[in-house]
Design a protein around this motif. Structure first.
Motif, PDB file in Angstrom:
ATOM      1  N   ILE A  94      48.204   8.631  -7.566  1.00  0.00           N
ATOM      2  CA  ILE A  94      47.833   6.739  -7.656  1.00  0.00           C
ATOM      3  C   ILE A  94      49.179   6.134  -8.379  1.00  0.00           C
ATOM      4  N   CYS A  96      51.860   4.288 -10.344  1.00  0.00           N
ATOM      5  CA  CYS A  96      52.273   2.410 -10.731  1.00  0.00           C
ATOM      6  C   CYS A  96      53.323   2.662 -10.534  1.00  0.00           C
ATOM      7  N   TYR A 107      46.661  -1.333 -15.437  1.00  0.00           N
ATOM      8  CA  TYR A 107      46.605  -0.343 -14.336  1.00  0.00           C
ATOM      9  C   TYR A 107      45.647   1.086 -15.066  1.00  0.00           C
ATOM     10  N   MET A 110      42.099   0.398 -14.570  1.00  0.00           N
ATOM     11  CA  MET A 110      41.837   1.415 -13.083  1.00  0.00           C
ATOM     12  C   MET A 110      41.630   2.313 -13.438  1.00  0.00           C
TER      13      MET A 110
ATOM     14  N   GLN B  62      41.912   0.972  -2.568  1.00  0.00           N
ATOM     15  CA  GLN B  62      42.825   1.424  -2.135  1.00  0.00           C
ATOM     16  C   GLN B  62      43.739   1.776  -1.183  1.00  0.00           C
ATOM     17  N   TYR B  87      49.393  -4.382  -5.817  1.00  0.00           N
ATOM     18  CA  TYR B  87      48.863  -4.949  -7.256  1.00  0.00           C
ATOM     19  C   TYR B  87      48.243  -6.294  -7.545  1.00  0.00           C
ATOM     20  N   THR B  92      45.619  -0.632  -5.309  1.00  0.00           N
ATOM     21  CA  THR B  92      45.653   0.720  -6.452  1.00  0.00           C
ATOM     22  C   THR B  92      46.765   1.095  -4.850  1.00  0.00           C
TER      23      THR B  92
END
Lengths: 359, 359
Positions: A94, A96, A107, A110, B62, B87, B92
């Motif tokens: 994932i 970011c 995040y 998350m 996602q 975001y 994500t």
DNA sequence: CATGTTTCTGGGAACGCTTGCAAGTTCTCT
DNA sequence: AGAGAACTTGCAAGCGTTCCCAGAAACATG
């Protein structure tokens, strides 16, 4: 959506049997396995990973990666290496981008909520709250690995997390020192600096410290007028910073630039202003990204290994997830890659030249 | 790990009530809400997103993003825009680098298994099997959006998927045509080409077609000796390709390069070989990444909007996920960004100059 | 043939959450 | 005060898996 149950019905066996087949467990007759396989094929069955990790309570096969700015190839290369290793082990990453500061905290939440198996952090600023989330993650047994400049004292991370996380470090102070040392060896005495840090925190910064210590070692006083700071670390910041330095008309013969990205901007500025690199002005920078090979002239830059960073981080997390105890610390070697942007100090002083022209 | 049940016990209410509070549903008394909030705070409760999406059977929040090469800033910028929008909507993104071709299929399977809410594809090659997986995703109601060159006929995607996916297109043929047209307007007649495509597929490629059609429109015959192809699209491919072209000694005055990355390599080659750009040789390329502003000289390049690409893709997916029917097609405008790497044809012919020097 | 082993198989409880339902509570209005 | 409406709440059945357990079947042994 086809589920285990559907497959079971289709194959005329129980759910448990199908599960066994899917997971390649023993104690399944060849006959049953055959039929289940057929059913799976026929129904295009794909296991539901969510349900799977819920049930096992173990791995989600997801790794979180926090990077400061993917459009910077320094980070992009780390990301690639990380993703590549993760992929090889069946993990998904994932991504970011934390340049917009407020995102980090969200995040991290998350990651907690998604039960991410591990978290890697590179170049992202951490405040008090963020560190709190990291501790929460650690408490839940989620491994964390951080890439950072050695002795990054401004960042509260170090103290709070102790040695519970994996760490890759590289000594940017030493790198900067080497760069300046090199310039001095080439006869430079008046060496400017283009930094990407808040002005007031300048001497907290490792690269700036390296710059200063090299000068001091040679008895060269630090001249504040040779220093330009900017909050960003981008090509345009480099362009503007260099412009500012030239405008100050402070005859220096070389400039140390915070990173390659800014150096590219600086180079571009020089070109526009008719300043020749390295004849009129030498430039050294840090990162040694692939970009630095292709600038004109190619940049002399301090190499900070990126692939190794990404790989160490991924491997550390994976090992920890599997319950191992991999080495939790890696110090990466920095070294100066010599290219054409820096040379022996010339006899001409370009600042004087410019001011003559313009005045 | 604290669960809903823990919170419920701590607050002295039922699980359902806690769930309602967490999801901000109505029909909860202020008193209960208060106590639940306290319990959540006290226990540091974080909802389990996996369980949540399993229970609802709806969103997993996602998005999958398949890009060809994140270390190429063209893709990096698309990625950033995509991630940013995702975001903002609480989504994500799972990042996949597909340069190593075999990964695509596995990642698509991952997406299915993880119940990814949407999939975006940019610059990744799709074979038959991959397309099959995409259809499977579509059948399961997962929206897909693809960024691609207009009329990319080699790719079987178009036919198989029909109009079930969102599409962002940009006309690279037109872009290349514009670039060549510009060079011709500057007096160039002998224009080389550096392409990143298999030699035999050259005239399937849109950029190559644009190159050819512009020449033909002016009655200039295509000279195969001016064409170099490479399978990669990287700086080093550009470097080598340019080297090859120079070695062939085929007096051309300008070169069209496949993309900025390769152009950077080409530029670097010219510099090493003492070929001045644009005085001796004009260069135009495609992508117009931020990099092209900072090369020396800055590149004249065909702009393919990247931010728009990323944003369209994210917005399309999000809208579809919410059940909307957003416009499923966007054609991006390409345009030539004029900078310094291309100019009027000079009187000197650098190929002759070089051969004189070297022979 | 009785007994003990080993291999297979299915039932059913969990994982942490949502949600429809029904029962209970409080209002509101005559 | 009483009837109906509106609000609160908890129960319990899922969501798609895994995995323990108990029982069935197959095989081996005396």
């Amino acid at each position: 959506m086809t589920t285990l149950r559907d497959v079971a019905n289709h194959a005329g066996v129980s759910v448990s049997t199908v599960s066994r087949v899917v997971n390649g467990k023993e104690y399944v007759s060849e006959r049953a396995r055959q039929r289940v396989m057929e059913a799976i094929e026929a129904l295009q069955y794909q296991p539901n990973l969510l349900a799977q990790s819920l049930a096992t309570g173990k791995e989600t096969k997801q790794l979180g990666l926090l990077v400061y700015d993917i459009s910077n190839s320094y980070f992009a290369e780390i990301t690639m290496a990380f993703e590549s290793i993760a992929y090889q082990h069946g993990y998904t990453v994932i991504l970011c981008n934390t340049a917009e500061g407020t995102k980090t905290l969200k995040y991290l939440d998350m990651f907690i909520q998604r039960k991410t198996d591990g978290v890697a952090i590179v170049g992202s600023e951490m405040g008090k709250e963020e560190v709190g989330r990291l501790e929460m993650l650690l408490d839940r047994g989620v491994p964390i690995v951080i890439a950072r400049e050695k002795g990054w004292s401004v960042n509260p991370l170090t103290d709070a997390l102790g040695d519970r996380t994996g760490v890759v470090e590289f000594d940017t102070r030493e790198g900067a020192r080497m760069a300046i040392e090199f310039l001095i060896s080439q006869g430079h005495r008046r060496i400017g600096g283009l930094f990407s840090i808040p002005k007031k925190g300048l001497w907290q910064n490792r690269r700036a410290l390296g710059y200063r210590s090299a000068l001091e070692a040679h008895g060269i006083p630090v001249d504040e007028r040779l220093l330009v700071t900017d909050l960003n670390t981008s090509k345009s910041a480099g362009l503007m910073g260099m412009g500012e330095l030239l405008r100050r008309n402070v005859d220096c013969t070389a400039v140390f630039v915070y990173n390659d990205l800014m150096a590219m901007g600086a180079l571009s500025c020089c070109q526009r202003m008719g300043v020749r690199v390295p004849e009129d002005l030498s430039i050294v920078s840090m990162d040694d990204t692939e970009d630095s090979l292709y600038t004109n002239p190619p940049l002399t830059s301090v190499r900070i290994p990126r692939k190794e960073q990404g790989e160490f981080m991924a491997n550390y997390l994976l090992a920890r997830i599997q319950g191992g105890h991999p080495p939790s610390y890696l110090q990466l070697h920095v070294q100066l890659s010599l290219r054409e942007s820096a040379s022996t100090v010339g006899d001409k002083n370009m600042f004087r030249r410019i001011s003559n022209e313009t005045s």
